[in-house]
Design an enzyme around this catalytic site. Structure first.
Site, PDB file in Angstrom:
ATOM      1  N   ASP A 143       0.881  -1.182   0.000  1.00 32.22           N
ATOM      2  CA  ASP A 143       0.000   0.000   0.000  1.00 32.22           C
ATOM      3  C   ASP A 143       0.913   1.224   0.000  1.00 32.22           C
ATOM      4  OD1 ASP A 143      -3.250   0.232   1.121  1.00 32.22           O
ATOM      5  OD2 ASP A 143      -2.049   2.066   0.894  1.00 32.22           O
ATOM      6  N   ASN A 144       0.434   2.321  -0.606  1.00 32.66           N
ATOM      7  CA  ASN A 144       1.221   3.563  -0.529  1.00 32.66           C
ATOM      8  C   ASN A 144       0.741   4.458   0.621  1.00 32.66           C
ATOM      9  OD1 ASN A 144      -1.172   4.578  -1.487  1.00 32.66           O
ATOM     10  ND2 ASN A 144      -0.323   5.502  -3.345  1.00 32.66           N
ATOM     11  N   ASP A 159       4.135   2.478  -4.097  1.00 32.63           N
ATOM     12  CA  ASP A 159       3.078   2.966  -4.979  1.00 32.63           C
ATOM     13  C   ASP A 159       3.045   2.072  -6.215  1.00 32.63           C
ATOM     14  OD1 ASP A 159       1.478   4.347  -6.818  1.00 32.63           O
ATOM     15  OD2 ASP A 159       1.934   6.241  -5.819  1.00 32.63           O
ATOM     16  N   LEU A 160       1.880   1.515  -6.499  1.00 29.17           N
ATOM     17  CA  LEU A 160       1.779   0.570  -7.628  1.00 29.17           C
ATOM     18  C   LEU A 160       1.898   1.267  -8.978  1.00 29.17           C
ATOM     19  CD1 LEU A 160      -0.967  -1.581  -6.062  1.00 29.17           C
ATOM     20  CD2 LEU A 160       1.265  -2.435  -6.738  1.00 29.17           C
ATOM     21  N   SER A 217     -17.195  -3.042  -8.759  1.00 26.00           N
ATOM     22  CA  SER A 217     -18.181  -2.348  -7.935  1.00 26.00           C
ATOM     23  C   SER A 217     -19.556  -2.406  -8.592  1.00 26.00           C
ATOM     24  CB  SER A 217     -17.731  -0.886  -7.824  1.00 26.00           C
ATOM     25  OG  SER A 217     -18.765  -0.064  -7.374  1.00 26.00           O
ATOM     26  N   TYR A 248     -14.805   7.720 -11.129  1.00 22.59           N
ATOM     27  CA  TYR A 248     -14.479   6.533 -10.322  1.00 22.59           C
ATOM     28  C   TYR A 248     -15.089   5.272 -10.955  1.00 22.59           C
ATOM     29  CZ  TYR A 248     -14.944   2.885  -6.867  1.00 22.59           C
ATOM     30  OH  TYR A 248     -14.932   1.656  -6.252  1.00 22.59           O
ATOM     31  N   LYS A 264     -13.488   1.636 -12.883  1.00 22.81           N
ATOM     32  CA  LYS A 264     -13.812   0.223 -12.648  1.00 22.81           C
ATOM     33  C   LYS A 264     -14.232  -0.452 -13.959  1.00 22.81           C
ATOM     34  CE  LYS A 264     -12.741   0.161  -8.414  1.00 22.81           C
ATOM     35  NZ  LYS A 264     -11.559  -0.598  -7.970  1.00 22.81           N
ATOM     36  N   TYR A 318     -18.660  -5.532  -5.825  1.00 25.56           N
ATOM     37  CA  TYR A 318     -19.166  -5.360  -4.467  1.00 25.56           C
ATOM     38  C   TYR A 318     -20.355  -4.416  -4.462  1.00 25.56           C
ATOM     39  CZ  TYR A 318     -14.047  -6.013  -3.710  1.00 25.56           C
ATOM     40  OH  TYR A 318     -12.739  -6.395  -3.753  1.00 25.56           O
ATOM     41  N   ARG A 321     -30.284   0.304  -0.628  1.00 26.28           N
ATOM     42  CA  ARG A 321     -29.013  -0.305  -1.035  1.00 26.28           C
ATOM     43  C   ARG A 321     -28.852  -1.680  -0.396  1.00 26.28           C
ATOM     44  NH1 ARG A 321     -29.496   3.595  -3.643  1.00 26.28           N
ATOM     45  NH2 ARG A 321     -27.988   5.222  -4.129  1.00 26.28           N
TER      46      ARG A 321
HETATM   47  P1  NAD Z   1      -9.561   2.109   0.919  1.00 24.42           P
HETATM   48  O1  NAD Z   1      -9.304   3.491   0.432  1.00 24.42           O
HETATM   49  O2  NAD Z   1      -9.792   1.915   2.363  1.00 24.42           O
HETATM   50  O3  NAD Z   1      -8.364   1.127   0.468  1.00 24.42           O
HETATM   51  C1  NAD Z   1      -7.699   1.286  -0.756  1.00 24.42           C
HETATM   52  C2  NAD Z   1      -6.207   1.316  -0.442  1.00 24.42           C
HETATM   53  O4  NAD Z   1      -5.465   1.449  -1.653  1.00 24.42           O
HETATM   54  C3  NAD Z   1      -5.807   2.487   0.459  1.00 24.42           C
HETATM   55  O5  NAD Z   1      -5.157   1.968   1.606  1.00 24.42           O
HETATM   56  C4  NAD Z   1      -4.868   3.308  -0.402  1.00 24.42           C
HETATM   57  O6  NAD Z   1      -3.836   3.902   0.358  1.00 24.42           O
HETATM   58  C5  NAD Z   1      -4.349   2.287  -1.394  1.00 24.42           C
HETATM   59  N1  NAD Z   1      -3.890   2.804  -2.674  1.00 24.42           N
HETATM   60  C6  NAD Z   1      -4.556   3.641  -3.522  1.00 24.42           C
HETATM   61  N2  NAD Z   1      -3.806   3.870  -4.607  1.00 24.42           N
HETATM   62  C7  NAD Z   1      -2.657   3.174  -4.456  1.00 24.42           C
HETATM   63  C8  NAD Z   1      -1.489   3.031  -5.248  1.00 24.42           C
HETATM   64  N3  NAD Z   1      -1.329   3.673  -6.410  1.00 24.42           N
HETATM   65  N4  NAD Z   1      -0.480   2.236  -4.787  1.00 24.42           N
HETATM   66  C9  NAD Z   1      -0.608   1.594  -3.601  1.00 24.42           C
HETATM   67  N5  NAD Z   1      -1.680   1.704  -2.814  1.00 24.42           N
HETATM   68  C10 NAD Z   1      -2.711   2.490  -3.237  1.00 24.42           C
HETATM   69  O7  NAD Z   1     -10.780   1.519   0.065  1.00 24.42           O
HETATM   70  P2  NAD Z   1     -11.622   0.191   0.284  1.00 24.42           P
HETATM   71  O8  NAD Z   1     -12.985   0.587   0.702  1.00 24.42           O
HETATM   72  O9  NAD Z   1     -10.857  -0.757   1.096  1.00 24.42           O
HETATM   73  O10 NAD Z   1     -11.716  -0.303  -1.216  1.00 24.42           O
HETATM   74  C11 NAD Z   1     -10.891  -1.338  -1.716  1.00 24.42           C
HETATM   75  C12 NAD Z   1     -11.240  -1.584  -3.181  1.00 24.42           C
HETATM   76  O11 NAD Z   1     -12.600  -1.952  -3.282  1.00 24.42           O
HETATM   77  C13 NAD Z   1     -11.065  -0.377  -4.077  1.00 24.42           C
HETATM   78  O12 NAD Z   1     -10.589  -0.818  -5.328  1.00 24.42           O
HETATM   79  C14 NAD Z   1     -12.472   0.155  -4.218  1.00 24.42           C
HETATM   80  O13 NAD Z   1     -12.626   0.870  -5.406  1.00 24.42           O
HETATM   81  C15 NAD Z   1     -13.254  -1.130  -4.228  1.00 24.42           C
HETATM   82  N6  NAD Z   1     -14.651  -0.950  -3.817  1.00 24.42           N
HETATM   83  C16 NAD Z   1     -14.917  -0.347  -2.623  1.00 24.42           C
HETATM   84  C17 NAD Z   1     -16.230  -0.163  -2.228  1.00 24.42           C
HETATM   85  C18 NAD Z   1     -16.555   0.546  -0.945  1.00 24.42           C
HETATM   86  O14 NAD Z   1     -17.646   1.082  -0.822  1.00 24.42           O
HETATM   87  N7  NAD Z   1     -15.657   0.585   0.040  1.00 24.42           N
HETATM   88  C19 NAD Z   1     -17.272  -0.640  -3.044  1.00 24.42           C
HETATM   89  C20 NAD Z   1     -16.975  -1.264  -4.252  1.00 24.42           C
HETATM   90  C21 NAD Z   1     -15.635  -1.420  -4.633  1.00 24.42           C
HETATM   91  C1  WQD Z   2     -26.041   4.854   0.414  1.00 27.72           C
HETATM   92  C2  WQD Z   2     -27.399   5.526   0.527  1.00 27.72           C
HETATM   93  C3  WQD Z   2     -27.393   7.782  -0.300  1.00 27.72           C
HETATM   94  C4  WQD Z   2     -24.688   9.427   2.719  1.00 27.72           C
HETATM   95  C5  WQD Z   2     -21.219   4.189  -3.333  1.00 27.72           C
HETATM   96  C6  WQD Z   2     -20.719   3.812  -4.702  1.00 27.72           C
HETATM   97  C7  WQD Z   2     -20.560   2.336  -4.809  1.00 27.72           C
HETATM   98  C8  WQD Z   2     -19.692   1.818  -3.703  1.00 27.72           C
HETATM   99  C9  WQD Z   2     -20.251   2.208  -2.376  1.00 27.72           C
HETATM  100  C10 WQD Z   2     -17.398   2.033  -4.466  1.00 27.72           C
HETATM  101  C11 WQD Z   2     -27.764   6.361  -0.704  1.00 27.72           C
HETATM  102  C12 WQD Z   2     -27.667   7.758   1.183  1.00 27.72           C
HETATM  103  C13 WQD Z   2     -25.484   8.589   1.951  1.00 27.72           C
HETATM  104  C14 WQD Z   2     -25.322  10.410   3.529  1.00 27.72           C
HETATM  105  C15 WQD Z   2     -27.462   9.630   2.746  1.00 27.72           C
HETATM  106  N1  WQD Z   2     -18.361   2.363  -3.729  1.00 27.72           N
HETATM  107  N2  WQD Z   2     -26.833   8.689   1.978  1.00 27.72           N
HETATM  108  N3  WQD Z   2     -26.686  10.468   3.521  1.00 27.72           N
HETATM  109  O1  WQD Z   2     -23.834   5.761  -3.156  1.00 27.72           O
HETATM  110  O2  WQD Z   2     -24.885   3.485  -2.718  1.00 27.72           O
HETATM  111  O3  WQD Z   2     -22.504   3.636  -3.218  1.00 27.72           O
HETATM  112  O4  WQD Z   2     -20.371   3.628  -2.328  1.00 27.72           O
HETATM  113  O5  WQD Z   2     -17.330   1.310  -5.414  1.00 27.72           O
HETATM  114  O6  WQD Z   2     -19.977   2.058  -6.033  1.00 27.72           O
HETATM  115  O7  WQD Z   2     -21.653   4.252  -5.663  1.00 27.72           O
HETATM  116  O8  WQD Z   2     -23.270   4.433  -1.047  1.00 27.72           O
HETATM  117  O9  WQD Z   2     -23.135   4.877   1.354  1.00 27.72           O
HETATM  118  O10 WQD Z   2     -22.798   6.790  -0.269  1.00 27.72           O
HETATM  119  O11 WQD Z   2     -25.064   5.811   0.025  1.00 27.72           O
HETATM  120  O12 WQD Z   2     -28.683   9.753   2.778  1.00 27.72           O
HETATM  121  O13 WQD Z   2     -24.669  11.200   4.216  1.00 27.72           O
HETATM  122  O14 WQD Z   2     -27.340   6.454   1.617  1.00 27.72           O
HETATM  123  O15 WQD Z   2     -28.143   8.784  -0.920  1.00 27.72           O
HETATM  124  O16 WQD Z   2     -29.163   6.254  -0.879  1.00 27.72           O
HETATM  125  P1  WQD Z   2     -23.735   4.409  -2.612  1.00 27.72           P
HETATM  126  P2  WQD Z   2     -23.494   5.521   0.073  1.00 27.72           P
END
Ligand code: NAD
Ligand code: WQD
Length: 339
Positions: free
Chosen positions: A33-34, A60-61, A126, A150, A154, A178, A232
């Site tokens: 991780d970076n 950093d990747l 995602s 974003y 993906k 996810y 959701r």
């Molecule tokens: P996070 O930000 O907590 O973790 C991502 C990590 O990647 C961080 O620790 C960051 O420092 C590291 N990182 C970013 N760019 C980098 C680089 N160039 N080199 C090395 N490290 C790097 O996010 P998360 O919630 O754990 O998400 C993990 C993955 O899942 C991500 O790809 C995210 O897009 C995907 N995802 C997350 C969600 C969500 O809601 N959390 C939903 C769908 C998909």
């Molecule tokens: C959930 C619900 C908001 C915040 C996003 C990305 C998805 C994934 C997860 C990465 C919605 C409502 C939210 C607040 C609110 N990430 N809300 N007040 O938008 O479903 O998903 O994050 O891949 O791809 O799209 O998640 O948690 O932001 O929102 O009312 O302060 O909560 O409108 O209905 P979302 P969320």
């Protein structure tokens, strides 16, 4: 010794929970991780939970030399690629940074993998790749689109990997889409460490329950849902972590790629989540109705049947345990890992 799993984004929210599950299942893991969006303090927490010292490389990747070195220094058998920037709002404000980071890191990692002869990857995709689905629940063959940079990273990331598979059939990829990852490890030692005001619902609710913010803005009360608020599919982060182990097994055993939704299959509205959180935490969560958030959709939940069929995986936790675990993490670590 078995070849190690290279976990990118390892100190992040989902990465750290997956790291714990991998170590507990007996895998060798190299975490990278970076630290752009995570804290190295998580490493000590992983050690406390598992009794094992996590092997961590800060790199950093997007940096080619450091990424190549990972494959020279360690015997890697497969990668789980979490590393990415993930804030939708920030991606709209900083598209160049998002495209550069999320795509260059993927390209650099894949190039280093190819050169090292490592062709198995679990890729973090995602539900945002489905855009605004015409019907629910969402199945994997639904049309794909993205309404922000974003989500585009993906979609493009998936496309890059599919092109790679086409070019060389040795590549086997698990595309895990996810839904909404939430909750925290049951130990209360690791969880989502949001910096500043969280974008996402559950960390924001946790903050309000902990009296660190006065009130939750509810983005829209006029959606075509039962109570007018957005619906959701919330998936416990430990259930999600376990899906990655199942996907690794699938790649190794079946020697086939797969694309699967990782969700619970149940949708909950914002008001239902607030009520569940209040019950689990014993705290009040005051909220104010606010305008819809741009590009938000009314409802989104998975059909998780394919993951059950191919991976034998299904969500075991429920909204109640998700809220209980989130609150344990929040109340034991009010300022995140820095506390
Ligand atoms: P996070 O930000 O907590 O973790 C991502 C990590 O990647 C961080 O620790 C960051 O420092 C590291 N990182 C970013 N760019 C980098 C680089 N160039 N080199 C090395 N490290 C790097 O996010 P998360 O919630 O754990 O998400 C993990 C993955 O899942 C991500 O790809 C995210 O897009 C995907 N995802 C997350 C969600 C969500 O809601 N959390 C939903 C769908 C998909
Ligand atoms: C959930 C619900 C908001 C915040 C996003 C990305 C998805 C994934 C997860 C990465 C919605 C409502 C939210 C607040 C609110 N990430 N809300 N007040 O938008 O479903 O998903 O994050 O891949 O791809 O799209 O998640 O948690 O932001 O929102 O009312 O302060 O909560 O409108 O209905 P979302 P969320």
């Amino acid at each position: 010794m078995n070849a190690a799993i290279l976990l990118t984004g390892a100190t992040g929210y989902i990465g750290s929970h997956t790291w714990v599950e991998l170590l507990e299942a007996g895998h060798q893991v190299v975490g990278v991780d970076n630290l752009a969006n995570s804290s190295p303090l998580v490493l000590d927490r992983i050690r406390k939970i598992t009794g094992k010292t996590p092997l961590f490389v800060q790199a950093d990747l997007c940096d080619r030399a450091s990424t190549e070195r990972l494959f020279q220094d360690y015997r890697i058998g497969a990668t789980i690629h979490f590393a990415a920037l993930k804030s939708i709002g920030e991606s709209v404000a900083k598209p160049l940074e998002y495209y550069a980071n999320n795509l260059n890191s993927l390209l650099t990692l894949c190039t280093a993998m190819r050169d090292a002869g490592v062709e198995n990857m679990v890729f973090s995709s995602s539900a945002s790749v489905y855009g605004d689905p015409a019907t629910l629940p969402i199945l994997e063959h639904f049309p794909l689109s993205a309404s922000n940079p974003y989500g585009q990273t993906k979609l493009i990331g998936e496309q890059i990997l599919r092109d790679l598979e086409q070019s060389d059939p040795r590549w086997k990829i698990a595309y895990l889409r996810y839904f909404n990852p939430v909750g925290a490890h049951k130990s209360g030692l690791i969880g989502e460490d949001s910096r500043g005001n969280p974008d996402n619902l559950m960390p924001y609710i946790a903050r309000v329950a902990a009296r660190r913010s006065a009130s939750l803005p509810v983005f829209g009360g006029d959606y075509p849902t039962a109570d007018g608020t957005g619906v959701r599919d919330y998936i416990h982060v430990v259930d999600l972590a376990k899906a990655h182990l199942a996907a690794l097994d699938y790649l190794q055993d079946k020697q086939q790629s797969l694309t699967a939704n990782i969700g619970s299959g149940r949708g909950y509205s914002v008001l239902e989540v607030i009520a569940a959180y209040e019950k689990a935490s014993g705290q009040r969560v005051p909220y104010d109705m606010a305008p819809r958030r741009p590009d938000d959709i009314a409802s989104c939940y998975a059909d998780p049947g394919l993951a059950a069929e191919l991976l034998g995986w299904r969500a075991k936790e429920n909204l109640e345990s998700i809220c209980t675990d989130s609150w344990r993490w929040q109340s034991q670590n009010p300022g995140g890992f820095a506390d």
